[in-house]
Structures are given as structure tokens and as C-alpha cells.
Write a protein that holds these residues in place. Structure first.
Motif, PDB file in Angstrom:
ATOM      1  N   THR A 276      -8.410  -8.454   5.306  1.00 48.72           N
ATOM      2  CA  THR A 276      -7.379  -7.999   4.343  1.00 48.72           C
ATOM      3  C   THR A 276      -6.131  -8.200   4.628  1.00 48.72           C
ATOM      4  OG1 THR A 276      -7.353  -5.725   5.114  1.00 48.72           O
ATOM      5  CG2 THR A 276      -8.909  -6.082   3.230  1.00 48.72           C
ATOM      6  N   THR A 277      -4.975  -8.371   3.795  1.00 46.61           N
ATOM      7  CA  THR A 277      -3.657  -8.158   4.074  1.00 46.61           C
ATOM      8  C   THR A 277      -3.409  -6.649   4.567  1.00 46.61           C
ATOM      9  OG1 THR A 277      -3.206  -7.344   1.836  1.00 46.61           O
ATOM     10  CG2 THR A 277      -2.808  -9.811   2.212  1.00 46.61           C
ATOM     11  N   PRO A 278      -2.263  -6.458   5.201  1.00 46.82           N
ATOM     12  CA  PRO A 278      -1.929  -5.048   5.502  1.00 46.82           C
ATOM     13  C   PRO A 278      -2.331  -4.113   4.649  1.00 46.82           C
ATOM     14  CG  PRO A 278      -0.237  -6.344   6.429  1.00 46.82           C
ATOM     15  CD  PRO A 278      -1.024  -7.452   5.314  1.00 46.82           C
ATOM     16  N   LEU A 279      -2.878  -3.075   4.977  1.00 48.22           N
ATOM     17  CA  LEU A 279      -3.664  -2.028   4.013  1.00 48.22           C
ATOM     18  C   LEU A 279      -2.665  -0.873   3.871  1.00 48.22           C
ATOM     19  CD1 LEU A 279      -7.192  -1.429   5.759  1.00 48.22           C
ATOM     20  CD2 LEU A 279      -6.464  -2.900   3.699  1.00 48.22           C
ATOM     21  N   PRO A 280      -2.614  -0.287   2.609  1.00 46.26           N
ATOM     22  CA  PRO A 280      -1.758   1.054   2.264  1.00 46.26           C
ATOM     23  C   PRO A 280      -2.486   1.864   3.439  1.00 46.26           C
ATOM     24  CG  PRO A 280      -2.923   0.153   0.264  1.00 46.26           C
ATOM     25  CD  PRO A 280      -3.547  -0.349   1.543  1.00 46.26           C
ATOM     26  N   ARG A 281      -1.375   2.938   3.779  1.00 46.36           N
ATOM     27  CA  ARG A 281      -1.711   3.849   4.643  1.00 46.36           C
ATOM     28  C   ARG A 281      -1.455   5.284   4.251  1.00 46.36           C
ATOM     29  NH1 ARG A 281      -2.752   3.630  10.548  1.00 46.36           N
ATOM     30  NH2 ARG A 281      -3.018   1.340  10.062  1.00 46.36           N
ATOM     31  N   LYS A 282      -2.348   6.425   4.520  1.00 47.67           N
ATOM     32  CA  LYS A 282      -1.986   7.559   3.952  1.00 47.67           C
ATOM     33  C   LYS A 282      -0.857   8.171   4.646  1.00 47.67           C
ATOM     34  CE  LYS A 282      -6.623   9.398   2.691  1.00 47.67           C
ATOM     35  NZ  LYS A 282      -7.809   9.961   3.265  1.00 47.67           N
ATOM     36  N   ALA A 283      -0.265   8.930   3.572  1.00 51.55           N
ATOM     37  CA  ALA A 283       0.847   9.911   4.129  1.00 51.55           C
ATOM     38  C   ALA A 283       0.820  11.098   3.203  1.00 51.55           C
ATOM     39  CB  ALA A 283       2.230   9.277   3.968  1.00 51.55           C
ATOM     40  N   ASP A 284       1.489  12.290   3.669  1.00 54.27           N
ATOM     41  CA  ASP A 284       1.629  13.360   3.186  1.00 54.27           C
ATOM     42  C   ASP A 284       1.997  13.304   1.549  1.00 54.27           C
ATOM     43  OD1 ASP A 284       4.344  13.039   3.648  1.00 54.27           O
ATOM     44  OD2 ASP A 284       4.683  14.935   4.627  1.00 54.27           O
ATOM     45  N   LYS A 285       2.787  12.278   1.031  1.00 53.47           N
ATOM     46  CA  LYS A 285       3.010  12.323  -0.176  1.00 53.47           C
ATOM     47  C   LYS A 285       2.330  11.184  -1.026  1.00 53.47           C
ATOM     48  CE  LYS A 285       6.454   8.714  -0.370  1.00 53.47           C
ATOM     49  NZ  LYS A 285       7.866   8.362  -0.979  1.00 53.47           N
ATOM     50  N   GLY A 286       1.145  10.817  -0.374  1.00 55.32           N
ATOM     51  CA  GLY A 286       0.102   9.861  -1.136  1.00 55.32           C
ATOM     52  C   GLY A 286       0.156   8.506  -0.330  1.00 55.32           C
ATOM     53  N   LEU A 287      -0.430   7.667  -0.915  1.00 55.09           N
ATOM     54  CA  LEU A 287      -0.784   6.222  -0.128  1.00 55.09           C
ATOM     55  C   LEU A 287       0.775   5.517  -0.128  1.00 55.09           C
ATOM     56  CD1 LEU A 287      -4.099   4.478  -1.157  1.00 55.09           C
ATOM     57  CD2 LEU A 287      -3.493   5.703   1.034  1.00 55.09           C
ATOM     58  N   ILE A 288       0.762   4.879   0.933  1.00 53.88           N
ATOM     59  CA  ILE A 288       2.306   4.092   0.932  1.00 53.88           C
ATOM     60  C   ILE A 288       1.621   2.503   0.929  1.00 53.88           C
ATOM     61  CG2 ILE A 288       4.224   3.592   2.427  1.00 53.88           C
ATOM     62  CD1 ILE A 288       4.268   6.368   1.416  1.00 53.88           C
ATOM     63  N   ASP A 289       2.288   1.952  -0.036  1.00 51.27           N
ATOM     64  CA  ASP A 289       1.906   0.340  -0.234  1.00 51.27           C
ATOM     65  C   ASP A 289       2.744  -0.469   0.556  1.00 51.27           C
ATOM     66  OD1 ASP A 289       0.220  -1.264  -2.328  1.00 51.27           O
ATOM     67  OD2 ASP A 289       2.227  -2.168  -1.779  1.00 51.27           O
ATOM     68  N   MET A 317       5.423   0.909  17.831  1.00 51.18           N
ATOM     69  CA  MET A 317       5.072   1.388  16.221  1.00 51.18           C
ATOM     70  C   MET A 317       4.531   0.188  15.561  1.00 51.18           C
ATOM     71  SD  MET A 317       9.030   2.327  15.342  1.00 51.18           S
ATOM     72  CE  MET A 317       9.283   3.301  16.748  1.00 51.18           C
ATOM     73  N   ARG A 318       3.430   0.380  14.484  1.00 53.17           N
ATOM     74  CA  ARG A 318       2.893  -0.359  13.689  1.00 53.17           C
ATOM     75  C   ARG A 318       3.896  -0.155  12.354  1.00 53.17           C
ATOM     76  NH1 ARG A 318      -1.928  -2.797  10.412  1.00 53.17           N
ATOM     77  NH2 ARG A 318      -0.775  -2.856   8.476  1.00 53.17           N
ATOM     78  N   ILE A 319       4.341  -1.348  11.920  1.00 56.57           N
ATOM     79  CA  ILE A 319       4.957  -1.164  10.736  1.00 56.57           C
ATOM     80  C   ILE A 319       4.150  -1.297   9.395  1.00 56.57           C
ATOM     81  CG2 ILE A 319       6.887  -2.452   9.128  1.00 56.57           C
ATOM     82  CD1 ILE A 319       7.889  -3.753  11.533  1.00 56.57           C
ATOM     83  N   CYS A 320       4.414  -0.190   8.425  1.00 59.28           N
ATOM     84  CA  CYS A 320       3.250  -0.007   7.541  1.00 59.28           C
ATOM     85  C   CYS A 320       3.834  -0.581   6.308  1.00 59.28           C
ATOM     86  CB  CYS A 320       2.896   1.643   7.306  1.00 59.28           C
ATOM     87  SG  CYS A 320       2.215   2.275   8.889  1.00 59.28           S
ATOM     88  N   SER A 321       5.046  -0.480   6.092  1.00 60.52           N
ATOM     89  CA  SER A 321       5.333  -1.198   4.697  1.00 60.52           C
ATOM     90  C   SER A 321       7.003  -1.630   4.952  1.00 60.52           C
ATOM     91  CB  SER A 321       5.457   0.064   3.689  1.00 60.52           C
ATOM     92  OG  SER A 321       6.599   1.112   4.158  1.00 60.52           O
ATOM     93  N   GLY A 322       7.054  -2.682   3.869  1.00 58.80           N
ATOM     94  CA  GLY A 322       8.610  -3.121   3.950  1.00 58.80           C
ATOM     95  C   GLY A 322       8.761  -4.081   5.295  1.00 58.80           C
ATOM     96  N   LYS A 323      10.210  -4.341   5.316  1.00 59.05           N
ATOM     97  CA  LYS A 323      10.761  -5.300   6.227  1.00 59.05           C
ATOM     98  C   LYS A 323      11.646  -4.467   7.378  1.00 59.05           C
ATOM     99  CE  LYS A 323      13.623  -9.451   6.500  1.00 59.05           C
ATOM    100  NZ  LYS A 323      14.515 -10.307   5.687  1.00 59.05           N
ATOM    101  N   TYR A 324      11.447  -4.874   8.513  1.00 60.71           N
ATOM    102  CA  TYR A 324      12.447  -4.128   9.393  1.00 60.71           C
ATOM    103  C   TYR A 324      13.472  -5.287   9.749  1.00 60.71           C
ATOM    104  CZ  TYR A 324      14.490  -2.483  13.535  1.00 60.71           C
ATOM    105  OH  TYR A 324      15.558  -2.259  14.526  1.00 60.71           O
ATOM    106  N   GLU A 325      14.726  -4.771   9.682  1.00 58.20           N
ATOM    107  CA  GLU A 325      15.800  -5.803  10.205  1.00 58.20           C
ATOM    108  C   GLU A 325      16.503  -5.348  11.201  1.00 58.20           C
ATOM    109  OE1 GLU A 325      17.992  -8.186   7.079  1.00 58.20           O
ATOM    110  OE2 GLU A 325      16.625  -6.711   5.942  1.00 58.20           O
ATOM    111  N   SER A 326      16.775  -5.962  12.398  1.00 57.47           N
ATOM    112  CA  SER A 326      17.427  -5.245  13.381  1.00 57.47           C
ATOM    113  C   SER A 326      18.924  -4.802  12.914  1.00 57.47           C
ATOM    114  CB  SER A 326      17.785  -6.075  14.586  1.00 57.47           C
ATOM    115  OG  SER A 326      18.597  -7.233  14.160  1.00 57.47           O
TER     116      SER A 326
END
Ligand code: G4P
Length: 530
Positions: A276-289, A317-326
Motif C-alpha cells: 500500500t501507499t502510506p497508511l492512515p494512522r490512529k491518533a486521539d482525534k481519529g485517523l490521520i490521512d 521520526m516517521r512522517i505520517c501525513s503531508g509534506k515537510y519542508e526545511s
């Protein structure tokens, strides 16, 4: 699809698990070879050099010529951007090895065809099952005499409790290895020795209905055996079902020989289609896409002393969502602070590359001035949520810690607590006393040496470790338990962790069972959760 979405969707992040010597390093090198990240010459370098190149960050690593850290590799293949997480084995097996699996979306399990399922694979597999991540099996070393194929599959099913579905099927093994049968395309792919992968393979594909070509390529006997086995297999094995694979309930099985490059690219191509592509991950406010949500990540590993001169720590750290820019601002949720990540970098073997950008699925390492803990969440400044914590994995070796110079009590407690917070070791106390008696638990025995070395070098404290006979630790799930009243076996020990959670130590599995029998309603867990 936007470029941003494309970048995330082409990411694949997986861990490789195996017992030492099954061929994990060789297979990884061959992946890199097909990805063009290294050339043929690079792929045949000896194991010792390969190991040495991974890391020489700690003296202890240099002395022993092994790596304590797990490394992350990124490479491109067929339009995919692939992140491989290595799970260290041998004596350097530690809790970090388990934690690495928390950052992967799937796992590749390498099995030696002449050995079958071995101890370390079994342990790591349990964590994959707990996370329900897809598991892909590569049965390696078919160029050597192998166990019976049906027996190998049977063993995986019985020992690991997962259904198997062979994607290809080996024709002979060792000197009689002729190639594999591709079940989907009904053809035979012939094996040719590539002299340990130093030259290109000359495999040919022969359709099953081209009997003449088949007979001349693999011989009458092999054709007969293959036909019988295919018939048996089609009747007996589980059907290919992508949903079950993605739910971690069915493992596709591939056969090959990493050393001679046979079946590696076949595996890579099929694996990339199924995973699969990166999977959604569980957080306290629900799944993060991964695509819908902006940048977020969680810390799964902290590595101290990457550079002795600077005494620095790197938080992975594992990036779970979005994009990181320096240079962008992020919020460290547990610390309650908005900050810029310091020197974000991709750790590639011994090389460190400063990052400009990274996407969901990628792993980054950042300089940690001592603020991060394992399991911490990072997100955009305007957001507020926390990812599910990382469980504490059961140590298997225990020792009582004796401090040699009692005058240095303060440094000792500070040092051992800090090292425990980084997650390299776990410390426990007698359940009814304070820090007078400290028991240390580790997943791999090398961590004892790491602890001793670090206390001496960083905190100037000398210790002695007295091994204890315990091998099993269990967390008590019942919140209302009165530890004093719990009846166990005579060899059982009651302890507590730094947060005061009650735990039990046992010498053998029999004692665990006995204690459960004697205390009705007692619930014991193999993983600790806060
Ligand atoms: P690991 O990372 O899982 O510990 O295993 P690694 O790849 O280092 O492989 C362990 C040994 O098995 C190595 O031999 C490697 O060459 C060999 N090996 C790996 N894949 C295959 C295969 O498909 N067929 C055969 N016949 N051997 C394989 P070594 O002698 O210990 O090291 P080296 O000196 O050859 O590097």
C-alpha cells in the motif's frame, strides 16, 4: 492529481525482518542494485565491509564490528520512492528492532529455505501481527539444498498462524535448482547462475504449454514433479486475495536466491503492486490521512551519541501525513512548543544528507537537544493531536544493577533514568521499595554492555551487573489488582516500572501459566501500554 499527492502515493515504506544470516543484507543490496542506487561491483562487497559501512558511531560498534543502530535506506524503482527500514539482528537485537516495525507500512520476511522459521523471525512477526501490517515472504537460498517446499509453507502457517499463498514455485533446489514456476502467467522462469550476482542473469521464460521447450530446459523428471506439485498446490493453497494480504491475514510467498539475483526483481515488482501507499494512522482525534492532512510525524527511535564529539542525540521520526519542508515551523505536542526542526536529515547508511523536503511515508532524523521521547507527536502549529503511543516490548534478559561507588548515587540515578527514557533499556524496582534496588531489563544482551559503557563514559559511574534468571515479563492489565495479595509461583518476582505500573517476572512459561491459574480474572500482557 497534484504533484504533492503523487509524491505521497508513490511512497512505499517497509521493514525487512529475518533471523540473522537468512539473507536480509544481501536482499537489500539487490534491491538497491535494481533501483540503480549501487552498481554490480558494490553488490558483492563482503559482509564485514557492508556492516562496517553502516555505522561507526559508537566505540562499542567499532570494537565489535557490528551496528547497534537500525538504518534507513531510500531508493527509487519503477517510479516508486521506497523506504527500507532495516531491523538489526545478531547480538544487537534490541527494543529498537521492534520499534522500527511501528514506523513501517508492511514487512518483508526473509526465510532461509534450508532452515525454515527461526527464533528472531518469530519474535518480529508477533509485532507485525499486533499491528496487522501486510507481510510478504521471500524464501531465500534456493541455490542451496532446501527443505521440502510444502513443509516450508506448512511451517509458516503452523508456527506463525498466517495463511500462505505462493506467487511462484521453485523447481528443485541446490545443484538441481532449475528456476521457478510463475503461477499467474503459467510459465517457467529458468535459473542461471550469475556467479554471485556479478554478471547479468540469462533467464528465459517458457510457457507451460510449450512442452518441448520445457523438456529441453529443465528435463523430463523436473517437468513431471512440477506438474504434480502444481496440481497439489492448486488444490491445497489459499487463493490469492489482496484484501486479506493487506489485512495481514495472508502472506504471498516468493522463492529465489538473493545471492545470485534470482527472483529478486520478480519479488520487487509484485511486492510493489500489492503493497500500500502510506497508511492512515490512529491518533486521539481519529485517523490521520496521509494526503488529506498537513504535516504530522511521530518519533519512533532516539539514537544517542551518533557523534561522540558532540554528544548529540538524533530523534528518528516517521512522517505520517503531508509534506515537510526545511525551515517550516512545527508543534512538538508533548513539549507544548512550536519550533523549527534542527538539521533535519535523511540517514542513509553512514551518510547524512540534509533534507529540503520529505513526504508522508519518509523517515527523517532530527537533532534532539534532549526534548523528544519515543512516541512523541509533531504536527502543524495550529493542530493539536497525539498519535497512539508505542508499546513497551518485553525484555528477555534481566540483571540487578550494583553501583560501585555509592557516593555517586545522584549521577547514577540520573544516568540510568536518562538512558531508560531514550528507550535503550528498561528499569524496574522491587514493587514495595524505591530506587535502592534497580533491576534492568533488555531485549538483546548487548544493551547491557551499552548501559555499562555509557554510564562510565557519559556519567562517570561504574556499575556491576548481576544476571537474574528471569526470561518472561508480563504487564498486569487489571487496574485494581492488589499486588500484595497476588499468589504466584515461588520463582515469580513482583516489580514495578518507573511509572509505578505493576509487573511480574517469571523464570519460565510454565510459571506464567500457573500464576494465571491461581489468580482468577488476572490478565497478563506481553506488551506494555501507557
Ligand atoms: P543477514 O543480513 O540476514 O544476516 O544475511 P546476509 O545477507 O548477510 O547473508 C548471510 C550469508 O548468506 C552470507 O554469506 C550471504 O552471502 C549468504 N547468502 C545470502 N543470500 C544467499 C543466497 O541466496 N544463496 C546463498 N547460497 N547464499 C546466500 P557469508 O559467507 O556469511 O558472507 P559473505 O562473506 O558471503 O558476504
Amino acid at each position: 492529481m497534484s504533484n504533492y499527492e503523487k509524491e505521497i502515493n508513490r511512497r512505499r515504506t517497509f521493514a525487512i525482518i529475518s533471523h540473522p544470516d537468512a539473507g536480509k543484507t544481501t536482499l537489500t543490496e539487490k534491491f538497491l542494485l535494481y533501483g540503480g542506487a549501487i552498481n554490480l561491483a558494490g553488490s558483492v562487497k563482503g559482509k564485514a565491509t557492508a556492516r562496517h559501512a553502516v555505522s561507526d558511531w559508537m566505540e562499542i560498534e567499532k570494537e565489535r564490528g557490528i551496528s547497534v543502530t537500525s538504518s534507513v535506506l531510500q531508493f527509487e524503482y519503477g517510479g516508486f520512492c521506497i523506504n527500507i527500514l532495516d531491523t538489526p539482528g545478531h547480538q544487537d537485537f534490541s527494543e529498537d528492532t521492534y520499534r522500527t516495525l511501528m514506523a513501517a507500512d508492511s514487512a518483508v520476511m526473509v526465510i532461509d529455505a534450508s532452515k525454515g522459521v527461526e527464533a528472531q523471525t518469530r519474535k518480529l512477526f508477533k509485532v507485525c501481527v499486533m499491528r496487522k501490517i501486510p507481510i510478504f515472504t521471500f524464501i531465500n537460498k534456493l541455490d542451496r539444498d532446501a527443505n521440502d517446499t510444502f513443509e516450508l509453507l506448512d511451517e509458516i502457517e503452523k508456527e506463525l498462524g498466517i495463511a500462505t499463498c505462493p506467487v511462484n514455485w521453485p523447481i528443485g533446489s541446490g545443484k538441481g535448482f532449475k528456476g521457478v514456476y510463475d503461477r499467474d502467467r503459467h510459465c517457467v522462469i529458468t535459473y542461471s547462475d550469475t556467479e554471485k550476482g556479478t554478471k547479468e542473469g540469462e533467464s528465459t521464460e517458457i510457457p507451460m504449454d510449450d512442452r518441448q521447450a520445457l523438456l529441453s530446459a529443465i528435463g523430463e523428471e523436473a517437468v513431471g514433479v512440477l506438474n504434480d506439485e502444481i496440481e497439489l498446490l492448486d488444490g491445497a493453497s489459499a487463493e490469492f486475495d489482496l484484501d486479506l494480504i493487506r489485512a495481514g491475514e495472508l502472506t504471498p510467498v516468493f522463492f529465489g536466491s538473493a545471492l545470485t539475483n534470482f527472483g529478486v526483481e520478480f519479488f520487487l515488482q509484485h511486492f510493489l503492486k500489492m503493497t500500500t501507499t502510506p497508511l492512515p494512522r490512529k491518533a486521539d482525534k481519529g485517523l490521520i490521512d496521509p494526503v488529506e492532512n498537513e504535516f504530522s510525524a511521530f518519533v519512533f527511535k532516539i539514537q544517542a551519541n551518533m557523534n561522540k564529539a558532540h554528544r548529540d542525540r538524533i530523534a528518528f521520526m516517521r512522517i505520517c501525513s503531508g509534506k515537510y519542508e526545511s525551515s517550516m515551523e512545527v508543534k512538538h505536542v508533548q513539549g507544548g512548543k512550536v519550533m523549527r526542526l534542527s538539521q533535519p536529515q535523511q540517514i542513509m547508511a553512514s551518510e547524512r544528507k540534509i533534507l529540503e523536503e520529505a513526504y508522508a511515508g519518509d523517515i527523517i532524523g532530527v537533532f534532539d537537544p534532549g526534548i523528544f521521547s519515543i512516541g512523541d507527536t509533531l504536527c502543524m502549529p495550529k493542530e493539536q493531536f497525539q498519535y497512539e503511543g508505542i508499546p513497551t516490548f518485553a525484555p528477555e534478559h534481566f540483571a540487578r544493577v550494583r553501583q560501585m561507588d555509592t557516593m555517586k548515587r545522584k549521577q547514577f540515578v540520573k544516568g540510568i533514568t536518562q538512558i531508560a527514557q531514550e528507550g535503550a533499556i528498561q528499569i524496574f524496582q522491587e514493587y514495595n521499595t524505591g530506587m535502592e534496588e534497580i533491576i534492568v531489563g533488555v531485549v538483546g544482551v548487548l544493551q547491557f554492555d551499552v548501559l555499562k559503557y555509557r554510564l562510565e563514559n557519559e556519567y562517570n559511574v561504574e556499575i556491576k551487573l548481576e544476571p537474574l534468571p528471569y526470561e518472561h515479563i508480563r504487564w498486569i492489565e487489571n487496574k485494581d489488582i492488589d499486588l500484595a495479595k497476588l499468589v504466584g509461583t515461588s520463582d515469580m518476582k513482583k516489580i514495578k516500572d518507573l511509572k509505578g505500573n505493576p509487573l511480574l517476572l517469571f523464570v519460565n512459561a510454565w510459571s506464567v501459566g500457573m500464576t494465571l491459574d491461581r489468580n482468577e480474572g488476572l490478565i497478563l500482557a506481553e506488551f506494555g501500554r501507557d
